[in-house]
Write a protein that holds these residues in place. Structure first.
Motif, PDB file in Angstrom:
ATOM      1  N   LYS A   1      10.992  -4.769  20.109  1.00  0.00           N
ATOM      2  CA  LYS A   1      11.217  -6.212  20.196  1.00  0.00           C
ATOM      3  C   LYS A   1      12.382  -6.611  19.286  1.00  0.00           C
ATOM      4  O   LYS A   1      12.406  -6.235  18.111  1.00  0.00           O
ATOM      5  CB  LYS A   1       9.939  -6.954  19.812  1.00  0.00           C
ATOM      6  CG  LYS A   1      10.097  -8.477  19.784  1.00  0.00           C
ATOM      7  CD  LYS A   1      10.310  -9.004  18.391  1.00  0.00           C
ATOM      8  CE  LYS A   1      10.702 -10.466  18.359  1.00  0.00           C
ATOM      9  NZ  LYS A   1      10.827 -11.000  16.981  1.00  0.00           N
TER      10      LYS A   1
ATOM     11  N   GLY B   1       7.546 -18.253  17.446  1.00  0.00           N
ATOM     12  CA  GLY B   1       7.553 -16.900  16.880  1.00  0.00           C
ATOM     13  C   GLY B   1       6.788 -15.900  17.736  1.00  0.00           C
ATOM     14  O   GLY B   1       6.545 -14.767  17.317  1.00  0.00           O
TER      15      GLY B   1
ATOM     16  N   LYS C   1       6.848 -14.937   7.747  1.00  0.00           N
ATOM     17  CA  LYS C   1       7.314 -15.253   9.102  1.00  0.00           C
ATOM     18  C   LYS C   1       7.820 -14.027   9.862  1.00  0.00           C
ATOM     19  O   LYS C   1       7.996 -14.058  11.078  1.00  0.00           O
ATOM     20  CB  LYS C   1       8.430 -16.292   8.954  1.00  0.00           C
ATOM     21  CG  LYS C   1       9.027 -16.821  10.213  1.00  0.00           C
ATOM     22  CD  LYS C   1      10.053 -17.895   9.862  1.00  0.00           C
ATOM     23  CE  LYS C   1      10.996 -18.163  11.007  1.00  0.00           C
ATOM     24  NZ  LYS C   1      12.386 -17.913  10.651  1.00  0.00           N
TER      25      LYS C   1
ATOM     26  N   ASP D   1       6.968 -11.600  18.960  1.00  0.00           N
ATOM     27  CA  ASP D   1       6.302 -10.461  18.312  1.00  0.00           C
ATOM     28  C   ASP D   1       4.977 -10.184  19.026  1.00  0.00           C
ATOM     29  O   ASP D   1       4.605  -9.031  19.264  1.00  0.00           O
ATOM     30  CB  ASP D   1       5.978 -10.767  16.840  1.00  0.00           C
ATOM     31  CG  ASP D   1       7.184 -11.101  16.004  1.00  0.00           C
ATOM     32  OD1 ASP D   1       8.284 -10.637  16.336  1.00  0.00           O
ATOM     33  OD2 ASP D   1       7.019 -11.826  15.005  1.00  0.00           O
TER      34      ASP D   1
HETATM   35 MG    MG Z   1      10.057 -14.158  14.562  1.00  0.00          MG
END
Ligand code: MG
Ligand code: ADP
Ligand code: ASP
Length: 449
Positions: free
Chosen positions: A5, A198, A256, A201
């Motif tokens: 990723k 986010g 994060k 992931d």
């Molecule tokens: Mg991220």
């Protein structure tokens, strides 16, 4: 099979995507699935455009959209993707004009707009890999990742998703590098959803677990999980190895670098997760496994979360009546507001939240049966390590190190691997510096660099 990723900064330009191509090419024998984020800050920009449009600011919205289009056209020049990029931006143009008429931004429309970042970036990255001579096949993530209907925070329906991933992706990997967008999915009716900010992931680990990959690699802009947030404390150490539970706890409390849900699918199938730097691929990164080797340093890393609000809720009946906690939590549940930290005494409950969207309504409901006071501008500092439960002096050392900084609230024990405290935002930097100095003066070289 591996999943690789690449986050926003790792695909932020033609140059960055060229680095990605080199990294993927060097690992072709491991049958990679490549999951990509939107390019650079595209998701933020799309959301800002949507906000302008619903506020009736159509002109600035269209100007920002034109800028975003030019950026994508420029960074994908020469890949033969002009027509498809153009078509996506035409759809976006229509969507934005529609929002300006409707003047309402539903969660469903938010997902429709923000999904374009990954829809476009994945097409561009696939084309780039082909241009570099690789046999890259694009898969629309929305056709394989199926979720519930909770727009902007959708949860995968694993049975259906895993079936589609196995049937679609696994046969392709014998001859192709599969490229897909992170973050985006669709519900059972085929309507576009997203997994939360986010969330790329999380896509990587959903895909990794679904196809039974041997490793899930999260390529980002730092050398791995560091012993402190680098935006607060530059020069922290790289964590070489940590456990799934440590990584999940750190992610939940603000690191994060990893979306908090990422390790869940990996734990289930016991698939190692590795965090790597796409600008420095030679660095080993951080390996996240179920059972890391013993380590003599008591904590693994210090995470922090800013913009924390503390609520002190005091029972008006003097004694904590039976059912008091239930009534409190029902209120937070109704407003879908999660509580991070909690402490109780005989007549009072203190708790922290970071999402204050519904705070006025929550406060009004709590005041029907309790006195409520609110403190803002706080931060959580969270020390994480499986060793915390084995060492008996971690809290003593932590409080001594804090040297005069008075935590507003402390919590230890819930997971036995975290010691957290709430401090004034103004003290955050100093608290982290002091704790880091105390615990990472001579970190165990087997686990840290
Ligand atoms: Mg991220
Ligand atoms: P990506 O776009 O690759 O997903 P993110 O910005 O989501 O990257 O995550 C990487 C960032 O996480 C780093 O640049 C760093 O500022 C931040 N971060 C916060 N805490 C940590 C930590 N403990 N270790 C490493 N990075 C951290
Ligand atoms: N592009 C999405 C975001 O900015 C998902 C991700 O990058 O992980 O939130």
């Amino acid at each position: 099979m591996i999943v690789m990723k690449f986050g926003g900064t790792s695909v932020e330009s033609a140059e960055a995507i060229a680095r990605v191509a080199g990294i993927v090419r060097a690992r072709l024998d491991r049958k990679p699935v490549v999951v990509v984020s939107a390019m650079g800050k595209t998701t933020n920009k799309l959301l800002a455009i949507a906000a302008d449009a619903v506020a009736g600011e159509l002109k600035p919205a269209l100007a920002k959209l034109a800028e975003l289009r030019e950026f994508h056209v420029r960074e994908s020049a020469g890949l033969g993707t002009d027509d498809v990029v153009e078509a996506h931006f035409q759809d976006l143009d229509a969507l934005v004009r529609g929002l300006a008429v409707m003047r309402e931004l539903t969660p469903r429309a938010t997902d429709a707009i923000s999904a374009y970042g990954e829809r476009i970036s994945s097409l561009i990255v696939a084309a780039h890999l082909r241009r570099c001579g690789m046999n890259a096949a694009h898969v629309d993530s929305r056709s394989v990742i199926v979720t519930d209907r909770r727009h902007t925070q959708a949860a995968p329906l694993f049975d259906e998703t895993n079936r589609r991933l196995r049937e679609t992706l696994v046969p392709m990997l014998d001859h192709s590098v599969v490229v897909m967008g992170g973050f985006i999915a669709s519900n059972e009716d085929g309507v576009t959803t997203t997994l939360g900010r986010g969330g790329s992931d999380y896509t990587a680990s959903i895909v990794g677990a679904g196809i039974g990959a041997e490793e899930i690699q999260i390529w980002t802009d730092v050398d791995g999980m560091l012993t402190a947030d680098p935006t607060v404390l530059p020069g922290a150490h790289r964590v070489k190895v940590c456990s799934f539970t440590e990584a999940a706890e750190l992610a939940y409390f603000g690191a994060k670098v990893l979306h908090p849900a990422t390790v869940l699918p990996a734990i289930e199938k016991n698939i190692p997760v590795r965090i790597l730097n796409s600008r420095r691929p030679e660095v080993e990164g951080t390996l996240i496994v179920s059972d890391p080797p013993p380590c003599s340093t008591p904590i693994r890393s210090i995470a922090c979360k800013r913009n924390i609000t503390l609520l002190n809720i005091v029972s008006t009946r003097m004694l904590m009546a039976h059912g008091f906690l239930r009534r409190i939590f029902e209120v937070f549940d109704r407003y879908e507001t999660s509580v991070d930290m909690l402490a109780t005494s005989e007549v009072s409950v203190s708790l922290t939240i970071d999402n204050t969207r519904s705070l006025p309504a929550i406060q009004a409901e709590l005041e029907a049966f309790a006195e409520v006071s609110i403190e803002k501008d706080l931060a959580i500092v969270c020390m994480v390590g499986e060793n915390i439960r084995r060492c008996d002096n971690v809290s003593a050392r932590a409080f001594t190190a804090l040297d005069g900084i008075r935590p507003r609230m402390v919590s230890q024990g819930a997971s036995q691997l975290n010691l957290s405290m709430v401090v004034a935002a103004a003290d955050l930097q100093r608290a982290i510096e002091s704790l880091h100095r105390e615990f990472f003066r001579t970190p165990d070289p087997a686990s840290f660099e």
